[in-house]
Every structure is written in C-alpha cells, then in structure tokens.
Motif scaffolding. Structure first.
Motif, PDB file in Angstrom:
ATOM      1  N   GLY A 191      32.932   6.129  -5.450  1.00 34.11           N
ATOM      2  CA  GLY A 191      33.746   5.058  -4.663  1.00 34.11           C
ATOM      3  C   GLY A 191      34.142   5.215  -3.167  1.00 34.11           C
ATOM      4  N   HIS A 192      33.777   6.540  -2.649  1.00 35.49           N
ATOM      5  CA  HIS A 192      34.078   7.045  -1.562  1.00 35.49           C
ATOM      6  C   HIS A 192      33.068   6.732  -0.395  1.00 35.49           C
ATOM      7  CE1 HIS A 192      37.135   9.691  -3.824  1.00 35.49           C
ATOM      8  NE2 HIS A 192      37.323   8.346  -3.928  1.00 35.49           N
ATOM      9  N   LEU A 193      32.028   6.334  -0.628  1.00 33.61           N
ATOM     10  CA  LEU A 193      30.769   6.294   0.141  1.00 33.61           C
ATOM     11  C   LEU A 193      30.488   4.890   0.763  1.00 33.61           C
ATOM     12  CD1 LEU A 193      28.185   9.092  -0.990  1.00 33.61           C
ATOM     13  CD2 LEU A 193      29.998   9.238   0.664  1.00 33.61           C
ATOM     14  N   PHE A 194      30.406   4.488   1.792  1.00 36.20           N
ATOM     15  CA  PHE A 194      30.107   3.217   2.561  1.00 36.20           C
ATOM     16  C   PHE A 194      29.395   3.229   3.454  1.00 36.20           C
ATOM     17  CE2 PHE A 194      34.612   3.521   0.935  1.00 36.20           C
ATOM     18  CZ  PHE A 194      34.897   2.274   0.271  1.00 36.20           C
ATOM     19  N   LYS A 195      28.363   2.327   3.574  1.00 36.10           N
ATOM     20  CA  LYS A 195      27.333   1.909   4.849  1.00 36.10           C
ATOM     21  C   LYS A 195      27.711   0.983   5.987  1.00 36.10           C
ATOM     22  CE  LYS A 195      24.253  -1.010   2.441  1.00 36.10           C
ATOM     23  NZ  LYS A 195      22.910  -1.254   1.964  1.00 36.10           N
ATOM     24  N   ARG A 196      27.566   1.452   7.051  1.00 33.12           N
ATOM     25  CA  ARG A 196      27.820   0.479   8.102  1.00 33.12           C
ATOM     26  C   ARG A 196      26.432  -0.430   8.462  1.00 33.12           C
ATOM     27  NH1 ARG A 196      32.370   2.240  10.739  1.00 33.12           N
ATOM     28  NH2 ARG A 196      32.982   4.660  10.629  1.00 33.12           N
ATOM     29  N   THR A 197      26.631  -1.463   9.105  1.00 30.31           N
ATOM     30  CA  THR A 197      25.396  -2.138   9.538  1.00 30.31           C
ATOM     31  C   THR A 197      24.938  -1.290  10.796  1.00 30.31           C
ATOM     32  OG1 THR A 197      26.599  -3.498  11.083  1.00 30.31           O
ATOM     33  CG2 THR A 197      26.209  -4.313   9.013  1.00 30.31           C
ATOM     34  N   ALA A 198      23.541  -1.687  11.211  1.00 25.47           N
ATOM     35  CA  ALA A 198      22.950  -0.896  12.303  1.00 25.47           C
ATOM     36  C   ALA A 198      23.565  -1.176  13.619  1.00 25.47           C
ATOM     37  CB  ALA A 198      21.348  -1.161  12.275  1.00 25.47           C
ATOM     38  N   ARG A 199      24.077  -2.557  13.694  1.00 28.57           N
ATOM     39  CA  ARG A 199      24.873  -3.022  14.846  1.00 28.57           C
ATOM     40  C   ARG A 199      26.153  -2.191  15.062  1.00 28.57           C
ATOM     41  NH1 ARG A 199      26.260  -9.016  16.537  1.00 28.57           N
ATOM     42  NH2 ARG A 199      27.254  -8.492  18.648  1.00 28.57           N
ATOM     43  N   ALA A 200      26.588  -2.037  14.004  1.00 32.03           N
ATOM     44  CA  ALA A 200      28.029  -1.372  14.039  1.00 32.03           C
ATOM     45  C   ALA A 200      27.929   0.020  14.335  1.00 32.03           C
ATOM     46  CB  ALA A 200      28.875  -1.376  12.768  1.00 32.03           C
ATOM     47  N   ALA A 201      26.761   0.636  14.297  1.00 28.63           N
ATOM     48  CA  ALA A 201      26.626   2.195  14.655  1.00 28.63           C
ATOM     49  C   ALA A 201      25.717   2.096  16.058  1.00 28.63           C
ATOM     50  CB  ALA A 201      25.845   2.844  13.626  1.00 28.63           C
ATOM     51  N   GLY A 202      25.428   0.810  16.614  1.00 29.46           N
ATOM     52  CA  GLY A 202      25.146   1.062  18.057  1.00 29.46           C
ATOM     53  C   GLY A 202      23.625   0.959  17.973  1.00 29.46           C
ATOM     54  N   HIS A 203      22.970   0.532  16.942  1.00 22.07           N
ATOM     55  CA  HIS A 203      21.355   0.584  16.818  1.00 22.07           C
ATOM     56  C   HIS A 203      20.943  -0.870  16.701  1.00 22.07           C
ATOM     57  CE1 HIS A 203      21.447   4.810  15.852  1.00 22.07           C
ATOM     58  NE2 HIS A 203      22.264   4.369  14.900  1.00 22.07           N
ATOM     59  N   LYS A 204      19.608  -1.176  17.312  1.00 24.19           N
ATOM     60  CA  LYS A 204      19.173  -2.413  16.906  1.00 24.19           C
ATOM     61  C   LYS A 204      18.676  -2.405  15.670  1.00 24.19           C
ATOM     62  CE  LYS A 204      17.502  -2.500  21.834  1.00 24.19           C
ATOM     63  NZ  LYS A 204      16.453  -2.706  22.725  1.00 24.19           N
ATOM     64  N   SER A 205      18.309  -3.824  15.336  1.00 21.39           N
ATOM     65  CA  SER A 205      17.987  -3.813  13.927  1.00 21.39           C
ATOM     66  C   SER A 205      16.464  -3.281  13.475  1.00 21.39           C
ATOM     67  CB  SER A 205      17.846  -5.542  13.641  1.00 21.39           C
ATOM     68  OG  SER A 205      16.834  -6.109  14.676  1.00 21.39           O
ATOM     69  N   THR A 206      15.819  -2.737  14.472  1.00 16.77           N
ATOM     70  CA  THR A 206      14.492  -2.135  14.315  1.00 16.77           C
ATOM     71  C   THR A 206      14.690  -0.725  13.453  1.00 16.77           C
ATOM     72  OG1 THR A 206      14.570  -1.215  16.390  1.00 16.77           O
ATOM     73  CG2 THR A 206      13.137  -3.041  15.954  1.00 16.77           C
ATOM     74  N   VAL A 207      15.843  -0.301  13.678  1.00  8.01           N
ATOM     75  CA  VAL A 207      16.373   1.046  12.908  1.00  8.01           C
ATOM     76  C   VAL A 207      16.444   0.794  11.320  1.00  8.01           C
ATOM     77  CG1 VAL A 207      18.872   1.059  12.867  1.00  8.01           C
ATOM     78  CG2 VAL A 207      17.508   3.323  12.975  1.00  8.01           C
ATOM     79  N   LEU A 208      16.549  -0.482  10.810  1.00  4.08           N
ATOM     80  CA  LEU A 208      16.670  -0.664   9.561  1.00  4.08           C
ATOM     81  C   LEU A 208      15.465  -0.392   8.667  1.00  4.08           C
ATOM     82  CD1 LEU A 208      18.669  -4.038   9.376  1.00  4.08           C
ATOM     83  CD2 LEU A 208      19.503  -1.918   9.113  1.00  4.08           C
ATOM     84  N   SER A 209      14.303  -0.260   9.122  1.00  5.38           N
ATOM     85  CA  SER A 209      12.870   0.210   8.502  1.00  5.38           C
ATOM     86  C   SER A 209      12.942   1.590   8.303  1.00  5.38           C
ATOM     87  CB  SER A 209      11.820  -0.396   9.266  1.00  5.38           C
ATOM     88  OG  SER A 209      11.906  -1.909   9.157  1.00  5.38           O
ATOM     89  N   ASP A 210      13.637   2.521   9.193  1.00  2.58           N
ATOM     90  CA  ASP A 210      13.782   3.757   9.082  1.00  2.58           C
ATOM     91  C   ASP A 210      14.663   4.243   8.019  1.00  2.58           C
ATOM     92  OD1 ASP A 210      12.048   3.942  11.127  1.00  2.58           O
ATOM     93  OD2 ASP A 210      13.587   4.186  12.509  1.00  2.58           O
ATOM     94  N   VAL A 211      15.884   3.314   7.820  1.00  4.62           N
ATOM     95  CA  VAL A 211      16.766   3.702   6.952  1.00  4.62           C
ATOM     96  C   VAL A 211      16.351   3.186   5.403  1.00  4.62           C
ATOM     97  CG1 VAL A 211      19.220   3.243   6.181  1.00  4.62           C
ATOM     98  CG2 VAL A 211      18.521   3.588   8.593  1.00  4.62           C
ATOM     99  N   TYR A 212      15.982   1.975   5.548  1.00  6.93           N
ATOM    100  CA  TYR A 212      15.397   1.263   4.222  1.00  6.93           C
ATOM    101  C   TYR A 212      13.961   1.075   4.211  1.00  6.93           C
ATOM    102  CZ  TYR A 212      20.522   0.499   4.555  1.00  6.93           C
ATOM    103  OH  TYR A 212      21.819   0.690   4.554  1.00  6.93           O
ATOM    104  N   PRO A 213      13.199   1.983   4.180  1.00  7.06           N
ATOM    105  CA  PRO A 213      11.714   1.643   4.172  1.00  7.06           C
ATOM    106  C   PRO A 213      10.968   0.482   3.751  1.00  7.06           C
ATOM    107  CG  PRO A 213      12.262   4.067   3.573  1.00  7.06           C
ATOM    108  CD  PRO A 213      13.475   3.132   3.405  1.00  7.06           C
ATOM    109  N   THR A 214      11.523   0.124   2.598  1.00  7.77           N
ATOM    110  CA  THR A 214      10.679  -0.973   1.843  1.00  7.77           C
ATOM    111  C   THR A 214      11.185  -2.251   2.097  1.00  7.77           C
ATOM    112  OG1 THR A 214       9.950   0.754   0.043  1.00  7.77           O
ATOM    113  CG2 THR A 214       9.701  -1.762  -0.265  1.00  7.77           C
ATOM    114  N   PHE A 215      12.459  -2.245   2.178  1.00  7.99           N
ATOM    115  CA  PHE A 215      13.169  -3.546   2.469  1.00  7.99           C
ATOM    116  C   PHE A 215      14.143  -3.841   3.576  1.00  7.99           C
ATOM    117  CE2 PHE A 215      12.833  -2.495  -2.135  1.00  7.99           C
ATOM    118  CZ  PHE A 215      12.127  -3.423  -2.675  1.00  7.99           C
ATOM    119  N   GLY A 216      14.209  -2.870   4.470  1.00  3.45           N
ATOM    120  CA  GLY A 216      15.072  -2.885   5.580  1.00  3.45           C
ATOM    121  C   GLY A 216      14.736  -4.023   6.530  1.00  3.45           C
TER     122      GLY A 216
END
Length: 300
Positions: free
Chosen positions: A128-153
């Motif tokens: 219950g103590h781990l959370f994820k931010r959106t790419a934008r909230a971390a200062g990234h473009k949406s293209t980084v999502l494919s690096d974080v979630y390789p299949t579905f990002g």
C-alpha cells in the motif's frame, strides 16, 4: 466527503485516514444504504446520509448515473460546510500530504478558490506504500511510457489505468449560502463556468487505490467498462477500452492479466523503471493504524 458503495472495512479505512489527517468532518453519502453498515461507522466526526428513496424524494429525484449522484451530493455538502476547505473524493482515494494539512492549507493564496490534487496510482503488492506518477508529472513526454511499460505503454493515458484529472479541494469557508457553485467529478463550476482561480500543488497528491489487487481489478472490470472510467466516451483512438476488448477477444483473461501485471503490480522491474524516471512515489499510507485509532472494532 465521498459518496460510498463499498465494504464496511474499506469505508472505515478511508474515513479513519482522513480523520487522522485532521479533517474537521468526514461526510459520507451511502449510495446503497445498509443500516447495519452505517451503524458500524458511527463516529463523532462523521456525518452519514442514507441515500434511500426518502432521501432522493426530498432532492428532486435520484439521478440515474452514479457520477451525477456524486456531484449532487458534493454540491449539497459544500453548501452546508462550515470548514474552510472541502475535498470531494472517492472511497478509494487518499490525500497524501508531505506535511500537516493545516500547515499546507494555511499557505494557500487568499484569492485561491480551488486546489488541484494530482493523482498518483497505487501499485499492487507494495504494501500500500508504493505509487506511480504520470510521465507528465515527472517532467517527461508521453514517449517515455513505452520504456516504462514496454508492451502496453503506448495505449495508456499517462501510464494509468485510472483517471489523470485528479481531484480538488474547494474553499468553503465564508461563502454566501446562496452561492451558485456546482460540483463535477473532477472540478467545480461557478455560475455555469469552470472555476479558474485555482492552484496546482504537485506536492499534495491524491493516492488512488484504483486496482489494489488482481481480484479487485477483475471484480470492478465489468462496471468500469460499461458505466465507469474504462469507457471510450468520445469514440476516438485506441484507448484502454479498446485494448481490454482486444485482449479479451484474442487472449481471454490471460491477456488482461498480462496488462495488469505489467502496469499495476509492484514487480522489481517496474519499480526500477519507475524509479529511474522519477515516476515512483513512496508514501506510508498506514490505514491500519488509523483504523485502530478510530474504529478499533473493525481493525484486524
């Protein structure tokens, strides 16, 4: 405040957590009222409303959708709220302040009517103590999502299963009672226009326990696909709704399980990728201790 339809333990954890944060009052509207449940949640700082037929008869009838019922209940709560601020959130959403709420709210600009609470999505299996931010909230473009979630990002807005809009705190203290304010799900309106004098506080996130485990995700899937957040409302693009449809048709439950595992489970690989991109939030959401303090009979 929240409109709730959930197990008693879940509602109690939600209420206890926010009471521990210093909420003057937690207002609960029970969408499918059970007298035994309401009785189990009695507390001197909780106001309970049973949304039965008599309740809605006094309020121009029961709205058909749960979203409209939530908005109607939030608007009513705001009009009667004596506290300085009101948060309209769901039973699976938790404020995660980095400092005491009273200290933070004292720093809000005097002309600010609304504070935006950006969402962070809870990971399954992280105690219950781990959370994820959106790419934008971390200062990234949406293209980084494919690096974080390789299949579905590439198919997920922000890398989330749940909403990206977040929720808000709306100033309530000192208002005229006839003020023409109306709540929505993710905001509020004054005289028909969205309230614009608001601030965005990235350091005051709203933790969303949207799919805390696989069984919970499966149990809510049908409703979310038909009436909730998994609908593709504008019918454009290949989004989560279409992705789930495709996985179900092509691979059955195994395909949907793969999606959940990659984007929602706190596996070592996902934690490492999120951490490397500044998209991981560690926060001690200790609802058990809060539950023991406020509802000891319901605590494990």
């Amino acid at each position: 405040m929240a409109t709730v339809k959930a197990p008693t333990d879940q509602i109690a954890r939600f209420a206890a957590w926010h009471l521990d944060l210093g909420a003057d009052r937690v207002t609960l509207y029970f969408d499918a009222p059970d007298p035994a449940q309401i009785d189990a949640l009695r507390h001197p700082r909780i106001t309970a409303h049973a949304c039965d037929a008599a309740h809605w008869d006094k309020r121009r009838g029961r709205p058909e959708t749960h979203q409209l019922r939530q908005a109607r209940n939030a608007t009513e709560t705001w009009r009667h709220c004596s506290a300085e601020w009101l948060a309209h959130i769901d039973v699976d959403e938790f404020l995660l302040p980095p400092a005491p709420m009273a200290t933070l709210l004292a720093e809000a600009p005097a002309d600010c009517a609304m504070i935006h609470l950006p969402p962070v999505e809870q990971l399954s299996g992280g105690n219950g103590h781990l959370f994820k931010r959106t790419a934008r909230a971390a200062g990234h473009k949406s293209t980084v999502l494919s690096d974080v979630y390789p299949t579905f990002g590439q198919y997920l807005r922000g890398g989330f299963l749940s909403h990206l809009e977040g929720k808000h705190l709306l100033r309530a203290g000192g208002k005229p009672r006839a003020e023409r304010v109306r709540f929505g799900i993710h905001g509020a309106f004054w005289q028909g226009q969205e309230i614009s004098n608001r601030v965005h506080w990235p350091d005051l996130p709203m933790g969303h326990a949207h799919a805390p485990d696989w069984q919970s995700f499966v149990d809510h899937l049908a409703f979310r696909r038909s009436k909730g957040s998994y609908r593709n409302r504008d019918k454009t693009g290949f989004r989560l709704a279409e992705l789930i449809d495709f996985l179900e048709e092509s691979e059955g439950e195994a395909g949907i399980r793969q999606l959940y595992s990659e984007v929602a489970e706190a596996t070592p690989d996902l934690i490492a990728r999120l951490d490397a991109h500044g998209m991981l939030l560690r926060y001690p959401l200790d609802t058990v201790t809060a539950l023991k303090r406020h509802f000891p009979d319901l605590a494990p």
